[in-house]
Design a protein around this motif. Structure first.
Motif, PDB file in Angstrom:
ATOM      1  N   ASN A   8       0.851  -1.190   0.000  1.00 51.10           N
ATOM      2  CA  ASN A   8       0.000   0.000   0.000  1.00 51.10           C
ATOM      3  C   ASN A   8       0.881   1.232   0.000  1.00 51.10           C
ATOM      4  O   ASN A   8       1.674   1.440   0.932  1.00 51.10           O
ATOM      5  CB  ASN A   8      -0.912   0.018   1.234  1.00 51.10           C
ATOM      6  CG  ASN A   8      -1.964  -1.056   1.181  1.00 51.10           C
ATOM      7  OD1 ASN A   8      -3.024  -0.871   0.617  1.00 51.10           O
ATOM      8  ND2 ASN A   8      -1.649  -2.211   1.792  1.00 51.10           N
ATOM      9  N   GLN A   9       0.793   2.020  -1.069  1.00 50.48           N
ATOM     10  CA  GLN A   9       1.555   3.261  -1.156  1.00 50.48           C
ATOM     11  C   GLN A   9       0.558   4.422  -1.061  1.00 50.48           C
ATOM     12  O   GLN A   9      -0.324   4.582  -1.901  1.00 50.48           O
ATOM     13  CB  GLN A   9       2.343   3.333  -2.464  1.00 50.48           C
ATOM     14  CG  GLN A   9       3.365   2.202  -2.593  1.00 50.48           C
ATOM     15  CD  GLN A   9       4.270   2.369  -3.801  1.00 50.48           C
ATOM     16  OE1 GLN A   9       4.117   3.310  -4.555  1.00 50.48           O
ATOM     17  NE2 GLN A   9       5.219   1.455  -3.956  1.00 50.48           N
ATOM     18  N   VAL A  10       0.718   5.219   0.007  1.00 51.47           N
ATOM     19  CA  VAL A  10      -0.284   6.227   0.338  1.00 51.47           C
ATOM     20  C   VAL A  10       0.403   7.566   0.544  1.00 51.47           C
ATOM     21  O   VAL A  10       1.514   7.638   1.086  1.00 51.47           O
ATOM     22  CB  VAL A  10      -1.043   5.847   1.630  1.00 51.47           C
ATOM     23  CG1 VAL A  10      -2.320   6.659   1.760  1.00 51.47           C
ATOM     24  CG2 VAL A  10      -1.358   4.369   1.657  1.00 51.47           C
ATOM     25  N   ARG A  11      -0.292   8.629   0.113  1.00 48.51           N
ATOM     26  CA  ARG A  11       0.222   9.978   0.329  1.00 48.51           C
ATOM     27  C   ARG A  11      -0.111  10.436   1.742  1.00 48.51           C
ATOM     28  O   ARG A  11      -1.187  10.140   2.266  1.00 48.51           O
ATOM     29  CB  ARG A  11      -0.378  10.950  -0.678  1.00 48.51           C
ATOM     30  CG  ARG A  11       0.269  12.337  -0.646  1.00 48.51           C
ATOM     31  CD  ARG A  11      -0.297  13.245  -1.704  1.00 48.51           C
ATOM     32  NE  ARG A  11      -1.702  13.535  -1.447  1.00 48.51           N
ATOM     33  CZ  ARG A  11      -2.410  14.427  -2.129  1.00 48.51           C
ATOM     34  NH1 ARG A  11      -1.863  15.070  -3.138  1.00 48.51           N
ATOM     35  NH2 ARG A  11      -3.677  14.632  -1.842  1.00 48.51           N
ATOM     36  N   GLU A  12       0.786  11.131   2.375  1.00 47.33           N
ATOM     37  CA  GLU A  12       0.584  11.635   3.733  1.00 47.33           C
ATOM     38  C   GLU A  12      -0.721  12.433   3.818  1.00 47.33           C
ATOM     39  O   GLU A  12      -1.010  13.280   2.974  1.00 47.33           O
ATOM     40  CB  GLU A  12       1.765  12.516   4.143  1.00 47.33           C
ATOM     41  CG  GLU A  12       1.633  13.094   5.543  1.00 47.33           C
ATOM     42  CD  GLU A  12       2.785  14.021   5.915  1.00 47.33           C
ATOM     43  OE1 GLU A  12       2.723  14.618   6.995  1.00 47.33           O
ATOM     44  OE2 GLU A  12       3.732  14.137   5.103  1.00 47.33           O
ATOM     45  N   GLY A  13      -1.516  12.119   4.832  1.00 46.66           N
ATOM     46  CA  GLY A  13      -2.772  12.825   5.040  1.00 46.66           C
ATOM     47  C   GLY A  13      -3.968  12.118   4.469  1.00 46.66           C
ATOM     48  O   GLY A  13      -5.112  12.426   4.849  1.00 46.66           O
ATOM     49  N   ASP A  14      -3.756  11.156   3.538  1.00 43.48           N
ATOM     50  CA  ASP A  14      -4.893  10.421   2.975  1.00 43.48           C
ATOM     51  C   ASP A  14      -5.383   9.375   3.962  1.00 43.48           C
ATOM     52  O   ASP A  14      -4.679   8.971   4.889  1.00 43.48           O
ATOM     53  CB  ASP A  14      -4.476   9.748   1.655  1.00 43.48           C
ATOM     54  CG  ASP A  14      -4.316  10.757   0.535  1.00 43.48           C
ATOM     55  OD1 ASP A  14      -4.643  11.946   0.759  1.00 43.48           O
ATOM     56  OD2 ASP A  14      -3.842  10.378  -0.547  1.00 43.48           O
ATOM     57  N   SER A  15      -6.609   8.900   3.726  1.00 42.42           N
ATOM     58  CA  SER A  15      -7.171   7.823   4.563  1.00 42.42           C
ATOM     59  C   SER A  15      -6.756   6.464   3.991  1.00 42.42           C
ATOM     60  O   SER A  15      -6.371   6.346   2.823  1.00 42.42           O
ATOM     61  CB  SER A  15      -8.687   7.930   4.623  1.00 42.42           C
ATOM     62  OG  SER A  15      -9.243   7.766   3.331  1.00 42.42           O
ATOM     63  N   LEU A  16      -6.864   5.419   4.832  1.00 41.67           N
ATOM     64  CA  LEU A  16      -6.458   4.079   4.414  1.00 41.67           C
ATOM     65  C   LEU A  16      -7.240   3.059   5.235  1.00 41.67           C
ATOM     66  O   LEU A  16      -7.479   3.256   6.431  1.00 41.67           O
ATOM     67  CB  LEU A  16      -4.953   3.890   4.651  1.00 41.67           C
ATOM     68  CG  LEU A  16      -4.377   2.488   4.378  1.00 41.67           C
ATOM     69  CD1 LEU A  16      -4.511   2.116   2.898  1.00 41.67           C
ATOM     70  CD2 LEU A  16      -2.917   2.411   4.815  1.00 41.67           C
ATOM     71  N   VAL A  17      -7.621   1.954   4.571  1.00 44.65           N
ATOM     72  CA  VAL A  17      -8.269   0.837   5.253  1.00 44.65           C
ATOM     73  C   VAL A  17      -7.492  -0.434   4.922  1.00 44.65           C
ATOM     74  O   VAL A  17      -7.319  -0.778   3.748  1.00 44.65           O
ATOM     75  CB  VAL A  17      -9.746   0.685   4.831  1.00 44.65           C
ATOM     76  CG1 VAL A  17     -10.370  -0.489   5.579  1.00 44.65           C
ATOM     77  CG2 VAL A  17     -10.524   1.958   5.101  1.00 44.65           C
ATOM     78  N   LEU A  18      -6.993  -1.134   5.957  1.00 44.88           N
ATOM     79  CA  LEU A  18      -6.336  -2.430   5.794  1.00 44.88           C
ATOM     80  C   LEU A  18      -7.366  -3.512   6.135  1.00 44.88           C
ATOM     81  O   LEU A  18      -7.837  -3.598   7.277  1.00 44.88           O
ATOM     82  CB  LEU A  18      -5.114  -2.542   6.706  1.00 44.88           C
ATOM     83  CG  LEU A  18      -4.016  -1.499   6.499  1.00 44.88           C
ATOM     84  CD1 LEU A  18      -2.836  -1.790   7.423  1.00 44.88           C
ATOM     85  CD2 LEU A  18      -3.562  -1.462   5.044  1.00 44.88           C
ATOM     86  N   HIS A  19      -7.708  -4.327   5.131  1.00 41.84           N
ATOM     87  CA  HIS A  19      -8.759  -5.324   5.317  1.00 41.84           C
ATOM     88  C   HIS A  19      -8.193  -6.583   5.963  1.00 41.84           C
ATOM     89  O   HIS A  19      -7.131  -7.069   5.596  1.00 41.84           O
ATOM     90  CB  HIS A  19      -9.397  -5.667   3.967  1.00 41.84           C
ATOM     91  CG  HIS A  19     -10.077  -4.495   3.321  1.00 41.84           C
ATOM     92  ND1 HIS A  19     -11.245  -3.949   3.800  1.00 41.84           N
ATOM     93  CD2 HIS A  19      -9.725  -3.754   2.237  1.00 41.84           C
ATOM     94  CE1 HIS A  19     -11.605  -2.934   3.041  1.00 41.84           C
ATOM     95  NE2 HIS A  19     -10.696  -2.783   2.078  1.00 41.84           N
TER      96      HIS A  19
END
Length: 1192
Positions: free
Chosen positions: A144-155
């Motif tokens: 999972n590559q995510v930009r700082e400040g974005d939301s994320l859900v790990l299933h």
């Protein structure tokens, strides 16, 4: 500060409650009676597939019942299945799984039947299902590559098990991942990030599923998360662009909340009555949103509402139909908000209103069985007789079925049977057995002869007379051998035969005789009552202040009944005294030597006897030695030399000289005045000025003879007032103001009382103060009527209509003229009592302690006054469990304003009430509405009054208990749970026993000797379980076994054997030493020669090894084969890929299981023995077992 507790009174009350729950017609076990199911397995029974399946079915009856089973609706012939056995004298089935049976083969619905010649009782349908813990499905997980400040859900998506697994997230080091308002786990097990931060970057987000029934844990593959911060992203872009390119990623953008779960604006949820309602809202946003919950159109239920998971989860326990409605969660941050509405509907599986109870009748008597249940939807009621639907059961001319009631008339012995009531809807069912037993028996008294009762004077005494007979005997009590029958208000006679003396005195002592008689005979029994003097503390400990290192003593002198043996206990701050030799406990006192600061606190003397307890407390304050004298700060001295200058009609100037400030600067001066003309000797506050000011211009009023004084103030306090100044009389003038607080309120239906607050002499501004009072009826074209009155504060206008509005004004005047024109106020003539009562009074019972009452408002014209509200009078008529009326104590609730409903809190469960409603105005109350009767349902009981554990033996304990102080309904049973405690205070498996409500003691057998057990005990009504009490007890150690263990060590053959073993070990050590000195080769040397291991070199300075010789320990290490699944290969390195797989890879010496708190252990339940280790583990690879054990 003395407290007194009469134990005997409370015990007696509890005995009464217990006795009231015991029916006088419970059949003794030596008489014929149909079967009664006493113990059965739960309806939904999930079993461990690795252990034997035990399906419980116990019953009592006379003759003893026989047992049979059905499986999936057909007869289950246990004789044809070698794996199934039935316990002797019991209906309990044991299915042997540990010797080859398969738990899956025995899934199904089982029902037990207990039968004798008087009928057949049946158990619930018991659904047997083996627990399951399937493996995790293998899946390819992308990073999972995510930009700082974005939301994320790990299933997580755990495997579906039975029952569902418990989910938690950990890292590779077996440490729980920290959670917060920003990062948290949802109810479905997924891990939610409201916004990601650079510190969230890691490669070991691992979801674990713990299956408690099979005591296993499954692990998902690690999930990788990479968070790109804006600074690192800008650096990457800059490195790949020329100086002329425009580049730069956007900074972290704040975002208003968006709900991650649930989705959409609305959703629905159905929950069952009595369950726990869990609602969840998790939001994304930056800054991290805060969650708030509300219930639309109502309040969240007090005492049952909890917030979990950083307020993202709303938890309401023990939900009822009243909890249905719309629940809104609001996620908010500084940029905005988002919300979601969850529509909750509370349904209900069937629950008892009136469960059928056993019926004992004599031949020719009549009776009824009643079966009433409620639910949502409303359950269907059906009857069975001896396990067969009543429609196809054998005919009985004495029986008639009328819906939820069976009516019996002119019963005969052949009418004996067991009837089953089934109440069911789509959410479940209730099944109750109740027998009809037709007997003809003369009276018998079950209470022991010459039983001794002891109570404290002025407390209740309850003398038991438990009885049985058919027809039901009549009970009479006598005092003394030839005494007359007891009657009158000083005695209370209970239906269960108990005699209550509400206030026992010393002369109440003596012999009491209970007589039971019916048409078949008569019997009597004698009991003894002794009334004791109360225990008193005649010299109580007193408050003490003692300097540090001094000595202090507290007295506690007592007076008690000469036949009672008191014990005295001292406590400090409600705990034990410190284990310190400085504390000396004497017969009548407590002495503390060499007092320290830690001894400061409250000391309590408690005096206990077998019947009562008293206590008294005192506080000890420890102070330090007197401090070294310091600078003295004091209040200032009073000012002096007051002088008035610049006298005018409305002002004057005052000056003064300050007094000594006494080491604390003066902060301000207070100026006061005296009116020598109107209030001589009374000083009033005039003004305040700063402490640096010594003159002030004062405003004055007309017609006042002024004197002034000054008070100085510093941080220490106020000075004494100065001497008064000279007097100054101001000239008269017209009044400046009119009287305040003008009101018009009638005191009678035909008058108007006009009142006002008189002006003071200070406010009069001159002599001859009077008032001009004016009034006229409002909304009527009428002239003002006026009258001038003396300096009073009231005037009464007579002959007015009842309760009409008037315009009123009051103007001040004196010898010099009138005050300014006054403002008008509205008043009303007198009120009269309301004429009519509220109609259409309805009562809606919400729960066992709360009801809502509705009524129609009365017409305003019939109120005849200011409508202040409505009063609801309500009172308890009787308790439905005791069926005895009590003194009527009416309660009143007032509902202000023009309301049409109100809530009645604090009702007693399972009681009958009456109420009426009255309208209220300023005059009083109107007539009452007709009395309305309503009843409260049952509630859950309070905890049992006591639990005593006595008579410990090698394998048994005797438990005795008292019924709840507040049963709040009809007790159905008691629940006893217990489990062993080992020497490390770990709890063993929990055993649960259901006990009939008519029992007060139980002997637990087949326990382990010398073992501590913890017991949990609570009572149940049809509504549910009450709060529990706990106790611990220890069985007795087998002294013979202990002595045998000691004797073995002293036997001659044992000592000789130990000496031989020691000599053999010594010889082996000598041989090894000789071989080593001769240079003999061990197998390790031969292995080194064959493989030419480059690591084995002659002794070097840097590693200190000895040429070709190595230690026995290293020799054993080289020849030990690697264990299956070992994490340490031969080159002493730890491979990365080995740590990313299932916990099964961590070696065979560990069962791969977790504790209840998530920590990894070798034995989860203590039932399985650990497999022997195959050799020494490598000391260089970290052990996952130790890692899990360290995890909490």
């Amino acid at each position: 500060m003395m407290k007194k507790k009469i134990i005997s009174a409370s015990k007696a009350s509890l005995v009464l409650l217990l006795c009231q729950m015991l029916s006088a017609l419970d059949v003794p076990l030596d008489l014929s009676q149909p079967p009664t199911i006493t113990q059965q397995s739960p309806k939904d029974y999930i079993v461990d597939p690795r252990e034997n399946i035990v399906i419980q079915c116990e019953a009592k009856g006379k003759p003893p019942p026989s047992f049979s089973w059905t499986r999936n609706g057909t007869h289950f012939d246990i004789d044809k299945d070698a794996q199934v056995t039935m316990k002797p004298n019991s209906g309990t089935l044991v299915i042997n799984i540990m010797n080859g049976g398969k738990a899956e083969a025995y899934e199904g619905v089982y029902q037990c039947t207990a039968r004798n010649e008087r009928g057949a009782a049946i158990s619930n349908n018991i659904v047997i299902r083996p627990s399951r813990s399937p493996l995790w499905t293998k899946e390819k997980l992308e990073p999972n590559q995510v930009r700082e400040g974005d939301s994320l859900v790990l299933h997580c998506r755990p495997p579906v098990g039975l029952p569902p697994p418990i989910i938690f997230w950990m890292d590779n080091a077996f440490q729980r991942l920290p959670q917060s308002e920003r990062v948290s786990q949802g109810l479905n097990g997924d891990l939610y990030f409201s916004n990601v931060q650079p510190e969230d970057t890691r490669e070991d987000y691992i979801c674990y599923a713990r299956f408690n029934h099979t005591q296993t844990i499954q692990q998902k593959q690690p999930i990788s998360v990479k968070v790109f911060s804006m600074d690192s992203l800008n650096d990457t872009i800059a490195a790949n662009l020329s100086d002329t390119d425009i580049y730069g990623a956007k900074p972290v953008t704040e975002r208003q909340p968006v709900l991650l779960t649930p989705t959409g604006s609305t959703s629905t949820k159905v929950e069952l009555r009595g369950n726990v309602l869990l609602l969840e809202c998790i939001a994304a946003g930056l800054p991290t949103p805060v969650i708030r919950w509300i219930k639309e159109g109502g309040e969240l239920p007090a005492n049952r509402t909890f917030f979990e998971n950083f307020k993202k989860t709303l938890k309401i326990v023990d939900v009822s139909e009243a909890d249905s409605g719309n629940y809104k969660c609001i996620a908010r941050n500084t940029l905005g908000s988002a919300h979601h509405v969850i529509s909750v509907t509370v349904k209900a599986a069937p629950y008892w209103i009136t469960a059928p109870r056993n019926l004992v009748l004599s031949p020719g008597e009549d009776g009824t069985l009643i079966c009433r249940a409620n639910g949502n939807p409303k359950p269907d009621i059906s009857w069975l007789a001896n396990g067969v639907p009543i429609a196809i059961a054998p005919e009985d001319p004495s029986r008639k079925v009328d819906g939820d009631t069976i009516i019996f008339s002119q019963v005969q012995e052949r009418s004996s049977a067991v009837y089953q009531c089934n109440a069911s809807n789509e959410y479940g069912y209730l099944l109750a057995n109740a027998f009809v037993n037709v007997l003809a028996e003369p009276p018998r008294i079950l209470t022991a002869a010459n039983k001794l009762y002891q109570v404290i004077a002025d407390s209740p005494a309850l003398l038991d007379c438990a009885y049985f007979g058919s027809p039901k005997p009549e009970i009479e009590w006598f005092k003394g051998v030839k005494g007359s029958i007891l009657r009158g208000n000083e005695y209370v006679f209970h239906d269960n035969g108990t005699l209550e003396i509400p206030v026992a005195q010393k002369d109440s002592s003596g012999t009491y005789t209970c007589v039971a008689r019916n048409e078949l005979g008569k019997i009597q029994n004698e009991v003894q009552l002794e009334v004791k003097d109360p225990t008193m503390i005649i010299k109580q400990p007193e408050y003490k202040v003692i300097q540090r290192y001094g000595q202090v003593s507290f007295e506690c002198i007592i007076k008690h009944d000469s036949t009672l043996l008191p014990t005295v206990i001292w406590l400090k701050d409600n705990g034990e005294l410190p284990g310190d030799e400085r504390f000396l406990v004497g017969k009548d006192n407590l002495t503390i030597m060499n007092v320290t600061d830690k001894d400061d606190g409250t000391y309590t003397c408690i005096v206990n006897t077998t019947l009562d307890s008293v206590s008294a407390s005192a506080v000890l304050t420890v102070v330090a030695a007197p401090p070294t004298p310091a600078i003295i700060y004091a209040r200032p001295n009073p000012p002096f030399d007051l002088e008035l200058t610049g006298q005018l009609e409305r002002s004057v100037e005052l000056s003064w000289v300050p007094g000594d400030e006494n080491n604390s600067p003066i902060t301000n001066f207070v100026i006061e005045y005296e009116d020598g003309l109107h209030e001589p000797g009374v000083w009033h506050h005039q003004t305040e000025v700063p402490g640096t000011q010594t003159t002030v211009q004062l405003k004055l009023s007309p017609y006042v003879n002024y004197s002034f004084r000054v008070i100085a103030v510093n941080e220490i306090g106020r000075s004494q007032p100065s001497e008064p100044s000279e007097q100054y009389l101001t000239k008269s003038a017209n009044p400046d103001e009119n009287p305040p607080n003008v009101q018009g309120i009638g005191s009678e239906p035909d008058n108007l009382v006009i009142t006002w607050e008189s002006l003071t002499g200070f406010q009069s501004n001159g002599p001859g103060l009077q008032y001009k009072v004016s009034w006229r009826q409002k909304d009527v074209d009428d002239e003002w009527t006026s009258v001038i009155v003396a300096n009073v504060s009231k005037y009464i206008v007579s002959g007015t209509p009842t309760f009409v509005p008037y315009e009123i004004k009051v103007q001040a005047l004196n010898d010099l003229g009138y005050a300014p024109e006054p403002s008008e106020v509205i008043g009303h003539s007198g009120e009269d009592l309301p004429m009519v009562a509220p109609g259409n009074v309805q009562v809606h019972v919400i729960n066992s302690t709360l009801a809502k009452v509705h009524w129609d408002t009365v017409p305003l014209k019939t109120v005849r006054g200011h409508l202040q509200g409505y009063k609801v009078y309500y009172w308890k008529v009787q308790s439905l469990s005791r069926r005895s009326k009590r003194h009527v104590e009416k309660k009143i609730l007032t509902f202000r304003g023009n309301k049409t409903f109100g809530m009645l809190p604090g009702l007693e469960p399972y009681s009958s009430y009456k109420l009426n409603v009255r309208v209220v105005n300023g005059k009083g109350e109107g007539p009452a509405s007709p009395d309305k009767v309503f009843k409260t349902p049952e509630g859950v009981p309070s905890s049992p009054s006591f639990l005593k554990i006595t008579n410990p033996t090698l394998d048994s304990l005797t438990l005795e208990w008292g019924s709840p102080t507040h049963p709040n309904g009809v007790l159905t049973s008691y629940i006893l749970k217990f489990q062993p405690i080992n020497n490390t205070h770990e709890l063993g498996p929990l055993v649960e026993i259901r006990i009939p409500a008519n029992e007060s003691s139980l002997i637990l057998k087949n326990l382990n000797y010398s073992t501590r057990y913890k017991f949990y005990f609570n009572a149940q009504t049809s509504v549910g379980s009450g709060s529990q009490i706990t106790e611990e007890a220890v069985t007795i150690m087998d002294e013979a076994m202990a002595s045998r263990q000691v004797d073995i060590a002293t036997q001659g053959w044992f000592i000789g054997l130990m000496c031989a073993v020691a000599l053999l070990i010594l010889i082996l050590l000598i041989v090894c030493f000789i071989r080593r000195n001769k240079g003999g080769k061990y197998p390790v040397k031969e292995k080194e020669d064959a493989h030419a291991d480059p690591e084995i070199q002659p002794m070097k300075e840097d590693d200190g090894t000895f040429g070709e010789y190595r230690s026995l320990e290293s020799d054993a290490e080289d020849h030990k084969p690697l264990k299956k699944g070992s994490r340490t290969p031969s080159d002493r390195t730890v491979k990365k890929e080995d740590s990313d797989d299932s916990l099964v890879d961590y070696g065979e010496g560990v069962n791969g299981q977790f504790n209840e708190d998530g920590s990894f252990i070798g034995q989860y339940s203590g039932k399985k023995e650990k497999e022997p280790a195959e050799g020494n583990e490598s000391s260089e690879a970290p052990s996952p077992v130790n890692a899990m054990n360290s995890f909490v």
